[in-house]
Every structure is written in C-alpha cells, then in structure tokens.
Design an enzyme around this catalytic site. Structure first.
Site, PDB file in Angstrom:
ATOM      1  N   CYS A 168      41.000  13.782  20.310  1.00 55.64           N
ATOM      2  CA  CYS A 168      41.197  15.096  20.920  1.00 55.64           C
ATOM      3  C   CYS A 168      39.888  15.593  21.523  1.00 55.64           C
ATOM      4  CB  CYS A 168      41.706  16.080  19.873  1.00 55.64           C
ATOM      5  SG  CYS A 168      41.893  17.773  20.477  1.00 55.64           S
ATOM      6  N   ASP A 190      39.049  26.120  -3.435  1.00 55.04           N
ATOM      7  CA  ASP A 190      39.757  27.367  -3.704  1.00 55.04           C
ATOM      8  C   ASP A 190      41.248  27.255  -3.407  1.00 55.04           C
ATOM      9  OD1 ASP A 190      39.504  30.028  -4.586  1.00 55.04           O
ATOM     10  OD2 ASP A 190      39.591  30.781  -2.542  1.00 55.04           O
TER      11      ASP A 190
END
Length: 419
Positions: A325, A281
């Site tokens: 992370c 999208d």
C-alpha cells in the site's frame, strides 16, 4: 538492576477497571471478571512501591515516565497519589528525572487535585467527546445521568491551574458526521493538544460484526479529512493533533511514537492492580496475561519471548495488500485489535478502518510532501508551523510538553532536527 532492552510505556492501573461512570463504549468494562468476586481493586502499598522500583530500574532513559490509567484512577483519592510521588522521590536515582501522566474522565476533579498536579508537574489526559449532546450520548453515570457539565468543570480547573492537558475525543457513530462541530468546540476550549480515537466494537468474533456505536470506516476518513483541512487553514502551530503529527513523521524518517502506527508494537503493556502483566491495554485476557511482577521482574516481562512475539505479530501478519500500500508507512496496518476483515484476495487480517485511514492519509500526503520539501531546503524562506513554535527550550531527552509521556526527541521536537 534489571533494565529493559527498549523504551516502553506501561499503563499502570492501580484502581483496576473500577470507575465512577458507566460509559457505554468503554472497552475496559467487565475486566473485573478476570478476578475473584469481591476483589479489592486497589493496588496495595507494598505492591505500589515494588512496581515503582521495578519501573524505574527497567526504564532505559534518563527521564522515567509513569502513566496512571483505569478505570478512573482518581477514585483512589489524592492521598494515594501523594504517596506515589513520595515513593518515586524515595527511589529516584541521582541524575534521573521522573514525570507522571494520568488519564481521567475529569468528573471528580477539584481545586486540591489540580493544585497537586500543577505542583508535581503531572500531564493530564481528559476525555471529552465534543459538545454536550455528543459527550453525553454514551458517557453517563451508573444511574444514567449526563456528565458533560462535570467534565467541563474539571477541564476548566485544569486550565486555571496551568496543568498540561490533552483532550482525548472518542469518535463513533454519535459524532463522526459532525467533524466541524466537534473540532470547533474543542478548539474554542483552547485545547493545545488533541487526540481523536476511533470507536470500534466487535459484536461477533466469528463474523466480524460491529456495534451500532462503531464509527463507519469511510466516515472516519471523512472526519479526519474535514478536521485536517480546517486545522491547516487556521490552526497550524496553535493546536497539535496527534494523528496529524504522526502522519508527518515518515516523511522525516522518524519512527512513529503512537503504538497503533508502529511497525512492531508491544511497548505499551498493562500492569493491573494486583501486579498482573498483560501484553496490551486492548488485550487484557487470560491468553495475554504473561505473569505478575511479584514473581517476575517488569524488565523480564517486557523482554519476554511472549511479549516480543506479540509485538512482531503486528508486522508479520500484515496482509499482502497492506505491504504494498502506498500509505503503509503512515499506518502499518494500525492496531491488531481492529484487523478482523478479509482482503479482496481472501487474506485475513485487514483492518476494519483501512478504507478510512487510506482516504485520510492519501488526502494529507501532498501537504506532508510540501512540508518535507521545505524543511529540506538549506535556508527555507519560512518553515511551516507544523513544527512546535511555542515549546519551551528543553533537552532532547526531556519529557515532551504535550503530555504524551514520550521523550521530546521522539514526539514534538522540531522536524528540522530529525535524524
């Protein structure tokens, strides 16, 4: 029959980018320029039927979810959606169930729309950015008139007709500094399902500059923290907030259901009004147009090398600092459209919202760990209400009652049943 190799959720746009509003931050505005001037942005009857047939054939699960987007799909009129349901019934295979979801700005809704959606068990997403002054800041008609009143009227009608409804709230510079005001307003609407969508608009592809409407990254993290703290204190089990549900999933070894947090994406493509298939999208452009369902079956486009490569690129281009992370499992670098910064080491591909997400996910980790620990006990004294307490009895493969369009087992199913 051509079946895809994995689950998917197509954003079908039978009205293309056409809308009755002119929201300043709309990312789909201008997509009409992809097509010839004077194009009729209405999916033709024969193509609509072809799409429905291909979608059913491609679906890998017993429950077949359709997602109708725009623009504003209600501009097509109620009879168009009656035709959609009739075609779905015509082609519905024995032993399979079809469900529909639709995203709307709510301003065109009336009793007839809501009666139809209630009767046909549609799930509806409606856009509300908070109280009047925040909602109307950027959400206006084409001649500049505010629309909060019309949107609220539409939402009340959905409630009155008991249509399953989720509120989607865009968070930008206009409301990010007022998390309590936004959340309390939405909560007093008795909204059972909430999604907060961060607004990120690039002004310069080269520099990575963002617009003044864009949510500041650190403020986005603070917004989520403030709402989370209030939700934990008052609303666990009463209000489902999509990003909070997603934050819990890795602790139970569950895959994310929201595409922006998946390790690999590509499962939420677009089929435009003329049958054009786009990777995503947020990537509806010439480079990401992979074909047209009139020439290439939907299943083949979903499994095409180009679509698979698009999805893998999210994982394969994740910067090194993100790979190590401590909250990577909660985020996975978020949406590729927002990865336009450079890491402290000079590596490209850092997400603009990284600092905000890290601030929020670090904040909620102790709660997530506590929930996971309690659920791992053989006989927990009182299971936290983060599990859905009011969901009706239903099968694991039924559509989730939250209206996400996903299967119940991959969305709001009780955490203790996770595998």
């Amino acid at each position: 029959m051509a079946r895809a190799s994995r689950e998917f959720q197509v954003f079908a746009k039978p009205a293309g980018p056409v809308c009755n509003l002119d929201c300043a931050y709309c990312y789909y505005v201008g997509r009409d320029r992809l097509y010839p001037k004077g194009e009729s942005f209405r999916m033709s009857d024969d193509l609509l039927e072809e799409y429905i047939v291909q979608h059913i054939d491609a679906c890998t699960e017993p429950v077949v979810p359709f997602s109708w987007h725009g623009g504003e799909p209600t501009l097509l009129g109620l009879d168009y959606f009656r035709q959609i349901v009739a075609l779905q019934r015509k082609h519905q295979p024995a032993g399979r169930r079809i469900v529909n979801g639709i995203q709307t700005n709510g301003t065109l809704l009336d009793e007839d729309w809501c009666r139809f959606w209630a009767a046909e068990d549609f799930r509806v997403g409606i856009s509300i950015d908070g109280p009047r002054e925040m909602h109307d800041r950027y959400r206006r008609t084409k001649d500049g008139r505010p629309v909060h009143e019309q949107a609220m009227r539409g939402y009340r009608l959905l409630q009155q007709h008991h249509v399953p409804c989720e509120i989607l709230c865009v968070v930008g510079a206009h409301n990010v500094e007022s998390p309590s005001d936004v959340y309390r307003f939405l909560r007093q609407l008795e909204a059972p399902y909430l999604s907060f969508l961060p607004l990120v608009e690039r002004q310069s592809e080269a520099k990575g500059d963002v617009s003044e409407r864009t949510v500041p990254a650190e403020a986005w993290g603070s917004f989520l923290r403030a709402v989370f703290d209030e939700w934990v204190a008052r609303d666990i089990g009463r209000v489902k907030v999509q990003i909070f549900e997603e934050a819990v999933r890795p602790a139970f070894q569950q895959e994310h259901t929201l595409c922006i947090f998946k390790e690999v994406c590509g499962g939420v493509p677009v089929v435009e009004h003329n049958g054009d298939f786009y990777c995503c999208d947020h990537f509806t452009d010439g480079e990401h147009r992979l074909g047209n369902i009139r020439q290439t079956p939907l299943a083949a486009l979903l499994d095409s090398p180009a679509q698979q490569a698009f999805g893998r690129a999210k994982r394969d281009t994740l910067p090194r600092c993100c790979q190590v992370c401590e909250v990577r499992a909660m985020c996975n670098g978020e949406c590729p459209k927002n990865r336009f910064l450079v890491t402290p080491d000079g590596e490209p591909g850092l997400n603009y919202l990284c600092s905000g997400y890290k601030r929020f996910f670090t904040h909620c980790r102790p709660f997530v760990a506590q929930v996971a620990a309690l659920w791992q006990q053989p006989q927990p004294p009182a299971r936290p209400a983060v599990a859905p307490q009011t969901v009706p009895r239903m099968g694991r493969n039924d559509p989730c009652p939250c209206g996400s369009g996903r299967k119940y087992k991959n969305c709001c199913l009780g955490r203790g049943e996770a595998s």
